[in-house]
Scaffold this active site. Structure first.
Site, PDB file in Angstrom:
ATOM      1  N   ASP A 141       0.830  -1.219   0.000  1.00 20.14           N
ATOM      2  CA  ASP A 141       0.000   0.000   0.000  1.00 20.14           C
ATOM      3  C   ASP A 141       0.864   1.270   0.000  1.00 20.14           C
ATOM      4  OD1 ASP A 141       0.962  -0.147   2.620  1.00 20.14           O
ATOM      5  OD2 ASP A 141      -1.017  -0.077   3.575  1.00 20.14           O
ATOM      6  N   GLU A 142       2.169   1.121   0.324  1.00 21.81           N
ATOM      7  CA  GLU A 142       3.018   2.318   0.444  1.00 21.81           C
ATOM      8  C   GLU A 142       3.194   3.040  -0.889  1.00 21.81           C
ATOM      9  OE1 GLU A 142       6.437   2.236   2.878  1.00 21.81           O
ATOM     10  OE2 GLU A 142       5.590   0.820   4.287  1.00 21.81           O
ATOM     11  N   TYR A 151      12.119   2.889  -0.635  1.00 20.97           N
ATOM     12  CA  TYR A 151      11.474   1.564  -0.690  1.00 20.97           C
ATOM     13  C   TYR A 151      10.205   1.621  -1.541  1.00 20.97           C
ATOM     14  CZ  TYR A 151       8.227  -2.122   0.767  1.00 20.97           C
ATOM     15  OH  TYR A 151       7.294  -3.138   0.760  1.00 20.97           O
ATOM     16  N   LYS A 166       9.255  -0.104  -5.161  1.00 21.86           N
ATOM     17  CA  LYS A 166       8.114  -1.008  -5.334  1.00 21.86           C
ATOM     18  C   LYS A 166       7.168  -0.459  -6.402  1.00 21.86           C
ATOM     19  CE  LYS A 166       7.056  -4.315  -3.368  1.00 21.86           C
ATOM     20  NZ  LYS A 166       7.398  -5.759  -3.577  1.00 21.86           N
TER      21      LYS A 166
HETATM   22  P1  NAD Z   1      11.164  -9.869   4.035  1.00 21.65           P
HETATM   23  O1  NAD Z   1      12.180  -8.790   4.046  1.00 21.65           O
HETATM   24  O2  NAD Z   1      10.815 -10.551   5.319  1.00 21.65           O
HETATM   25  O3  NAD Z   1      11.630 -11.038   3.034  1.00 21.65           O
HETATM   26  C1  NAD Z   1      12.169 -10.760   1.782  1.00 21.65           C
HETATM   27  C2  NAD Z   1      12.782 -12.047   1.229  1.00 21.65           C
HETATM   28  O4  NAD Z   1      13.316 -11.754  -0.083  1.00 21.65           O
HETATM   29  C3  NAD Z   1      13.946 -12.579   2.061  1.00 21.65           C
HETATM   30  O5  NAD Z   1      13.814 -13.973   2.240  1.00 21.65           O
HETATM   31  C4  NAD Z   1      15.168 -12.240   1.240  1.00 21.65           C
HETATM   32  O6  NAD Z   1      16.253 -13.157   1.410  1.00 21.65           O
HETATM   33  C5  NAD Z   1      14.610 -12.315  -0.178  1.00 21.65           C
HETATM   34  N1  NAD Z   1      15.393 -11.512  -1.134  1.00 21.65           N
HETATM   35  C6  NAD Z   1      15.805 -10.227  -0.987  1.00 21.65           C
HETATM   36  N2  NAD Z   1      16.526  -9.856  -2.056  1.00 21.65           N
HETATM   37  C7  NAD Z   1      16.557 -10.916  -2.897  1.00 21.65           C
HETATM   38  C8  NAD Z   1      17.138 -11.131  -4.184  1.00 21.65           C
HETATM   39  N3  NAD Z   1      17.860 -10.189  -4.798  1.00 21.65           N
HETATM   40  N4  NAD Z   1      16.953 -12.335  -4.767  1.00 21.65           N
HETATM   41  C9  NAD Z   1      16.239 -13.317  -4.142  1.00 21.65           C
HETATM   42  N5  NAD Z   1      15.692 -13.168  -2.934  1.00 21.65           N
HETATM   43  C10 NAD Z   1      15.841 -11.973  -2.312  1.00 21.65           C
HETATM   44  O7  NAD Z   1       9.904  -9.265   3.334  1.00 21.65           O
HETATM   45  P2  NAD Z   1       8.343  -9.448   3.673  1.00 21.65           P
HETATM   46  O8  NAD Z   1       7.971  -8.510   4.735  1.00 21.65           O
HETATM   47  O9  NAD Z   1       8.040 -10.885   3.813  1.00 21.65           O
HETATM   48  O10 NAD Z   1       7.707  -8.896   2.299  1.00 21.65           O
HETATM   49  C11 NAD Z   1       7.564  -9.761   1.190  1.00 21.65           C
HETATM   50  C12 NAD Z   1       6.958  -8.985   0.039  1.00 21.65           C
HETATM   51  O11 NAD Z   1       5.700  -8.457   0.414  1.00 21.65           O
HETATM   52  C13 NAD Z   1       7.795  -7.789  -0.411  1.00 21.65           C
HETATM   53  O12 NAD Z   1       7.716  -7.718  -1.804  1.00 21.65           O
HETATM   54  C14 NAD Z   1       7.119  -6.595   0.247  1.00 21.65           C
HETATM   55  O13 NAD Z   1       7.313  -5.441  -0.514  1.00 21.65           O
HETATM   56  C15 NAD Z   1       5.680  -7.054   0.232  1.00 21.65           C
HETATM   57  N6  NAD Z   1       4.823  -6.488   1.299  1.00 21.65           N
HETATM   58  C16 NAD Z   1       5.211  -6.597   2.611  1.00 21.65           C
HETATM   59  C17 NAD Z   1       4.354  -6.131   3.612  1.00 21.65           C
HETATM   60  C18 NAD Z   1       4.717  -6.245   5.082  1.00 21.65           C
HETATM   61  O14 NAD Z   1       3.992  -5.708   5.918  1.00 21.65           O
HETATM   62  N7  NAD Z   1       5.784  -6.935   5.451  1.00 21.65           N
HETATM   63  C19 NAD Z   1       3.128  -5.557   3.262  1.00 21.65           C
HETATM   64  C20 NAD Z   1       2.783  -5.452   1.906  1.00 21.65           C
HETATM   65  C21 NAD Z   1       3.633  -5.944   0.939  1.00 21.65           C
HETATM   66  O1  DAU Z   2       2.381  -0.873   4.581  1.00 18.54           O
HETATM   67  C1  DAU Z   2       3.055  -2.018   4.138  1.00 18.54           C
HETATM   68  C2  DAU Z   2       4.506  -1.934   4.541  1.00 18.54           C
HETATM   69  O2  DAU Z   2       4.563  -2.169   5.944  1.00 18.54           O
HETATM   70  C3  DAU Z   2       5.383  -2.927   3.798  1.00 18.54           C
HETATM   71  O3  DAU Z   2       5.364  -2.632   2.431  1.00 18.54           O
HETATM   72  C4  DAU Z   2       6.823  -2.868   4.327  1.00 18.54           C
HETATM   73  O4  DAU Z   2       7.605  -3.868   3.690  1.00 18.54           O
HETATM   74  C5  DAU Z   2       6.794  -3.127   5.817  1.00 18.54           C
HETATM   75  O5  DAU Z   2       8.107  -2.983   6.336  1.00 18.54           O
HETATM   76  C6  DAU Z   2       5.849  -2.154   6.517  1.00 18.54           C
HETATM   77  O6  DAU Z   2       6.383  -0.794   6.483  1.00 18.54           O
HETATM   78  P1  DAU Z   2       6.304   0.196   7.747  1.00 18.54           P
HETATM   79  O7  DAU Z   2       7.364   1.189   7.591  1.00 18.54           O
HETATM   80  O8  DAU Z   2       4.910   0.664   7.964  1.00 18.54           O
HETATM   81  O9  DAU Z   2       6.639  -0.870   8.920  1.00 18.54           O
HETATM   82  P2  DAU Z   2       7.575  -0.759  10.222  1.00 18.54           P
HETATM   83  O10 DAU Z   2       7.316  -1.969  11.041  1.00 18.54           O
HETATM   84  O11 DAU Z   2       8.976  -0.421   9.876  1.00 18.54           O
HETATM   85  O12 DAU Z   2       6.962   0.514  10.983  1.00 18.54           O
HETATM   86  C7  DAU Z   2       5.601   0.553  11.376  1.00 18.54           C
HETATM   87  C8  DAU Z   2       5.350   1.920  11.987  1.00 18.54           C
HETATM   88  O13 DAU Z   2       6.076   2.026  13.217  1.00 18.54           O
HETATM   89  C9  DAU Z   2       5.849   3.067  11.134  1.00 18.54           C
HETATM   90  O14 DAU Z   2       4.948   4.170  11.267  1.00 18.54           O
HETATM   91  C10 DAU Z   2       7.200   3.425  11.723  1.00 18.54           C
HETATM   92  C11 DAU Z   2       7.011   3.097  13.209  1.00 18.54           C
HETATM   93  N1  DAU Z   2       8.235   2.624  13.900  1.00 18.54           N
HETATM   94  C12 DAU Z   2       8.925   1.594  13.365  1.00 18.54           C
HETATM   95  C13 DAU Z   2      10.062   1.109  13.962  1.00 18.54           C
HETATM   96  C14 DAU Z   2      10.845  -0.035  13.364  1.00 18.54           C
HETATM   97  C15 DAU Z   2       8.626   3.214  15.089  1.00 18.54           C
HETATM   98  O15 DAU Z   2       7.972   4.130  15.607  1.00 18.54           O
HETATM   99  N2  DAU Z   2       9.751   2.731  15.699  1.00 18.54           N
HETATM  100  C16 DAU Z   2      10.500   1.721  15.188  1.00 18.54           C
HETATM  101  O16 DAU Z   2      11.544   1.331  15.787  1.00 18.54           O
END
Ligand code: NAD
Ligand code: DAU
Length: 363
Positions: free
Chosen positions: A144-145, A169, A173
């Protein structure tokens, strides 16, 4: 095998839940997990399914086009669920190049491999099994970012919201999403894109808010709250995201975009208070014992104020809804991290990175 599905980033947080779901639910699919094992990749997340006969792990970089093409051909890949990415906003602020390389060029390399194998020379991939070629899908997992930031005015991101990324980031994306749509519109690649809100649950790397703070509360370490803690995120339990991915991969309409979210907005500071209360209760500490861990620190640069997803299209068209109430999801999540201190210790010490050498060498 009925189908052969390439899941990228399967050793990461969300990817490991998707791999587990597919390996268990579809014993007649071959599931190929392609992951570079960056700091975020942890094969210990998949210990419980790693010996299943329909599961294969390939350590590779999505940016390596030749290697990706070899994997497509070797496993006769007819579906891609692409999760591999650099995913942490704070890291992207320090090192934007790595984000552009992996998220943009890596996605392009996968798209090109799929195009070559499925469209330019489809004989590369066996189409003997009935309907396999028609079922090929390139499903790109986005965030959603890419939509930017909302005000506190009740509006939600829909699939029509204009892209307006602010961090390196989300810019990377967004660029990858555009490439996916370009491959659909230009070459007819059968693509799907979803944009999901913040996920939480087991196996999340403890640089992200929820696992970091649970671990810090447990060890009575300060909780660094960015700014005033006023920013809002929309939280979804990771297994609900995995279920949505399964549904959309099989039943989503080619070329479409679907938003995925929980209609579950929380101000960071309120969420942090819930985490403190839950950890303290589960550890038998008195209520309020750890409130003083909250430490307001300098805000994240370009910190998006509010995210909130409208997932009505997904509900109306495919019938998906989150299954877990937030209270239940947070309770399960906190319990999981407290019960799996070994997992957390191996991640924070770096020992998890030895697992590949120990378990996979010579396989
Ligand atoms: P994550 O960082 O936990 O995992 C990413 C994985 O990708 C890791 O296993 C890493 O080793 C692998 N990777 C990184 N670079 C690579 C490369 N060059 N080649 C092959 N593998 C590689 O990420 P996540 O939080 O599980 O997110 C997964 C996907 O979902 C991402 O595309 C992210 O943008 C998307 N997403 C995440 C969230 C969230 O809240 N975490 C929300 C919405 C979308
Ligand atoms: O919205 C989806 C995204 O959510 C994904 O695309 C990203 O991969 C995932 O990392 C996540 O991004 P955020 O930046 O929202 O997540 P994060 O856990 O880093 O932070 C959540 C919120 O908390 C954000 O407003 C920043 C704040 N934060 C985060 C950290 C790590 C703090 O206040 N202190 C912290 O130490």
């Amino acid at each position: 095998m009925k189908r052969s599905i390439l899941i990228t980033g399967g050793a990461g947080f969300i990817g490991s839940h998707v791999v587990r779901l597919f390996v268990r639910k579809y014993p007649d699919y071959r599931i190929v997990n392609l992951d570079k094992l960056t700091y975020a990749g942890n094969l210990e997340n998949l210990r419980d399914i790693e010996n299943e006969p329909n599961y294969v792990f390939e350590k590779a970089d999505i940016c390596d086009f030749d290697e990706v093409s070899r994997i497509f051909r070797q496993y006769d890949i007819d579906g891609v669920i692409h999760l591999a990415a650099e995913s942490h906003v704070d890291r992207s602020i320090k090192d934007p190049f790595t984000f552009a390389r992996t998220n943009v060029l890596g996605t392009l390399s996968l798209l090109q491999a799929a195009k070559v194998c499925w469209l330019d020379s489809p004989s590369v991939i066996s189409t003997k099994a009935e309907g396999r070629a028609e079922k090929s899908r390139f499903y790109h997992i986005s965030t959603d970012e890419v939509y930017g930031a909302l005000e506190f005015d009740g509006t939600l991101f829909t699939e029509e919201t204009r892209y307006d990324p602010h961090s390196p980031y989300s810019a990377a994306k967004a660029s990858s999403d555009h490439f996916v749509r370009a491959f659909h519109d230009t070459y007819g690649l059968p693509t799907l894109v979803t944009n999901c809100s913040n996920n939480y649950g087991p196996y999340q790397f403890p640089e992200k808010l929820i696992p970091l703070f649970i671990n810090n509360i447990r060890h009575r370490k300060p909780l660094p709250v960015y700014g005033k803690g006023e920013n809002v995120r929309d939280w979804l339990f990771v297994e609900d995201h995995a279920r949505a991915i399964d549904l959309i991969f099989h039943e989503g309409k080619v070329g479409e975009t679907y938003n995925i979210g929980g209609f579950n907005e929380w101000k960071n500071i309120d969420l942090i208070r819930v985490l403190i209360r839950t950890v303290d209760r589960l550890l038998g500490r008195p209520e309020g014992a750890d409130d003083d861990l909250i430490t307001f620190v300098t805000d994240r640069a370009g910190h998006d104020l509010r995210y909130a997803i409208d997932s009505t299209k997904l509900k109306n068209e495919l019938g998906w809804e989150p299954s877990l109430q937030f209270e239940e999801g947070i309770e399960r999540t906190v319990r999981w991290y407290l019960d799996n201190q070994d997992w957390m210790d191996r991640v924070t010490s770096g020992d998890y990175q030895k697992y590949y050498e120990e378990m996979y060498k010579g396989r």
